[in-house]
Design a protein around this motif. Structure first.
Motif, PDB file in Angstrom:
ATOM      1  N   GLN A  23       0.414   5.105  -9.089  1.00 21.70           N
ATOM      2  CA  GLN A  23       1.350   6.121  -8.615  1.00 21.70           C
ATOM      3  C   GLN A  23       1.317   6.257  -7.105  1.00 21.70           C
ATOM      4  O   GLN A  23       2.368   6.328  -6.456  1.00 21.70           O
ATOM      5  N   ALA A  80       2.904   3.244  -5.439  1.00 26.33           N
ATOM      6  CA  ALA A  80       4.346   3.247  -5.697  1.00 26.33           C
ATOM      7  C   ALA A  80       5.043   4.351  -4.910  1.00 26.33           C
ATOM      8  O   ALA A  80       6.158   4.145  -4.407  1.00 26.33           O
ATOM      9  N   SER A  81       4.426   5.513  -4.791  1.00 27.62           N
ATOM     10  CA  SER A  81       5.005   6.607  -4.006  1.00 27.62           C
ATOM     11  C   SER A  81       5.197   6.186  -2.555  1.00 27.62           C
ATOM     12  O   SER A  81       6.272   6.376  -1.969  1.00 27.62           O
ATOM     13  N   SER A  88       7.645   2.895  -2.275  1.00 31.42           N
ATOM     14  CA  SER A  88       9.018   3.226  -2.670  1.00 31.42           C
ATOM     15  C   SER A  88       9.670   4.100  -1.613  1.00 31.42           C
ATOM     16  O   SER A  88      10.824   3.883  -1.233  1.00 31.42           O
ATOM     17  N   SER A  89       8.925   5.099  -1.142  1.00 30.02           N
ATOM     18  CA  SER A  89       9.462   5.983  -0.108  1.00 30.02           C
ATOM     19  C   SER A  89       9.768   5.210   1.164  1.00 30.02           C
ATOM     20  O   SER A  89      10.843   5.370   1.769  1.00 30.02           O
ATOM     21  N   ILE A 115       3.645   3.870 -11.940  1.00 30.38           N
ATOM     22  CA  ILE A 115       4.723   3.287 -11.122  1.00 30.38           C
ATOM     23  C   ILE A 115       5.986   4.136 -11.237  1.00 30.38           C
ATOM     24  O   ILE A 115       6.643   4.439 -10.231  1.00 30.38           O
ATOM     25  N   LEU A 136       7.844   6.187  -8.160  1.00 28.27           N
ATOM     26  CA  LEU A 136       9.248   6.030  -7.772  1.00 28.27           C
ATOM     27  C   LEU A 136       9.987   7.359  -7.846  1.00 28.27           C
ATOM     28  O   LEU A 136      10.766   7.705  -6.944  1.00 28.27           O
TER      29      LEU A 136
END
Length: 283
Positions: free
Chosen positions: A103, A106-107, A110-111, A151, A155
Motif C-alpha cells: 500500500q 503504491a500510494s 501512484s500519486s 496495491i 491507488l
C-alpha cells in the motif's frame, strides 16, 4: 532525465533474474522489501516538497497519510491473520490484510505518476510496487490477496488525495486549512475505537499539512539550490527530532508531535528564505 528513470526501471525489473543467477535469491528479496518502507517514503515526500515542488510534495504526503490511515483502520477492523510464523523469512507485526508495504509503495508511486503524468515515472513506480509486493509473499509474511489489496488501497488513496486537493482549490486558504485540521483530528479520534497509535500519527500528519494552504503563496518559487538543500536538511532534521522525542508518548501527544513535525517541515522553505533575507539586510 526521463531516459535515466526508464533505464533504472528496466534495471530494477531485471534485478530478480540477476539475483537468481548469482545465488542471492532470498537475500535479494530481504533487501527489495525495504523499497516499501513507510518512513523512507515520508522522507522522500519531504524531499520532493523542499527540493522539487512544494505542491507536489504536499499532495504525495497527503496520499501517503490517507493510505497509511486506511491501511491500519482496515487491518484492525478485519483482523485477518498472517501466514504461519514458520514460513516467515523476516519479522513482521500486525494483521495481514492489506499489506502495508504494498500500500505504501503504491500510494507514493501512484500519486507521483498521477501528478507528473510522466510515463517513465509510472514505469519505475510499477516496477517498484511489483517488486515490493512480490517480496512480501516470497518472504512468507503475506498472502497474495494481501498485496493485491494493498496495491488497490494505495491507488485509491492517491486518487482520493488528488480529488480532495482539486475540490478544495475552490475554497479559501483558511477554509482548506480548517478542513485538513478537522480531517486529521477525526482520523486520530478513531484511536478511541481502535487502540493503534498509528491512527493518531497519521491523523497528525494530515492535521500538520494544514499549514500548506496558508503558506502556499508565500513559499519562494525559484530558490537557489543552496537554499533548497538547507530547507531539505532542516525539514528532515526537525521532523526526525520531534517525532523521535515523542515516540513513547501518549497517543494524543504523538498526534500533536506529528502535526508539529509536518507543519515545521512544510514551513522550512518559507522560514529559510525569511532568515536569509534578514541576514542579508542586517549583516
Amino acid at each position: 532525465m526521463r531516459a535515466a528513470v526508464a533505464a533504472l526501471a528496466l534495471a530494477l525489473a531485471a534485478s530478480p533474474l540477476v539475483a537468481y543467477v548469482s545465488g542471492l535469491w532470498e537475500r535479494y528479496w530481504v533487501l527489495a522489501t525495504n523499497l516499501g518502507d513507510e518512513p523512507a517514503y515520508v522522507a522522500l515526500a519531504v524531499l520532493l516538497y523542499t527540493l522539487v515542488s512544494p505542491d507536489l510534495g504536499f499532495r504525495v504526503l497527503l496520499a501517503l497519510a490517507f493510505g497509511g490511515w486506511a491501511n491500519v483502520a482496515l487491518k484492525n477492523m478485519l483482523k485477518m491473520p498472517r501466514p504461519p510464523r514458520e514460513l516467515w523469512k523476516v519479522e513482521a507485526s500486525g494483521y495481514s490484510f492489506p499489506s502495508g508495504h504494498a500500500q505504501t509503495s503504491a500510494s507514493f508511486w501512484s500519486s507521483l505518476a498521477l501528478e507528473t503524468r510522466d510515463a517513465s515515472t509510472a514505469l519505475l513506480g510499477a516496477v517498484v510496487v511489483a517488486l515490493v509486493s512480490y517480496s512480501r509473499v516470497e518472504l512468507g509474511v503475506h498472502y497474495p490477496l494481501d498485496v493485491i489489496g494493498g496495491i488497490a488501497l494505495g491507488l485509491l488513496s492517491a486518487l482520493a488525495a488528488l480529488a480532495y486537493v482539486r475540490s478544495s482549490r475552490k475554497t479559501r486558504a483558511a477554509t482548506q486549512s480548517f478542513m485538513l485540521l478537522l480531517l486529521g483530528s477525526f482520523a486520530a479520534s478513531i484511536y478511541a475505537i481502535q487502540a493503534d497509535v498509528t491512527l493518531a500519527r497519521t491523523g497528525g500528519v494530515i492535521a500538520g499539512s494544514a499549514v500548506y494552504p496558508l503558506l502556499e503563496r508565500r513559499i519562494p518559487q525559484s530558490p537557489s539550490a543552496r537554499r533548497r538543500l538547507l530547507a531539505a536538511a532542516t525539514a528532515l532534521a526537525a521532523a526526525f527530532l520531534i517525532t523521535r522525542a515523542a515516540s513513547s508518548a501518549q497517543p494524543m501527544l504523538q498526534f500533536l508531535a506529528y502535526a508539529l513535525a509536518v507543519a515545521a517541515a512544510m514551513s522550512m522553505p518559507f522560514a529559510c528564505e525569511a532568515v536569509c533575507r534578514w541576514l542579508r539586510k542586517n549583516i
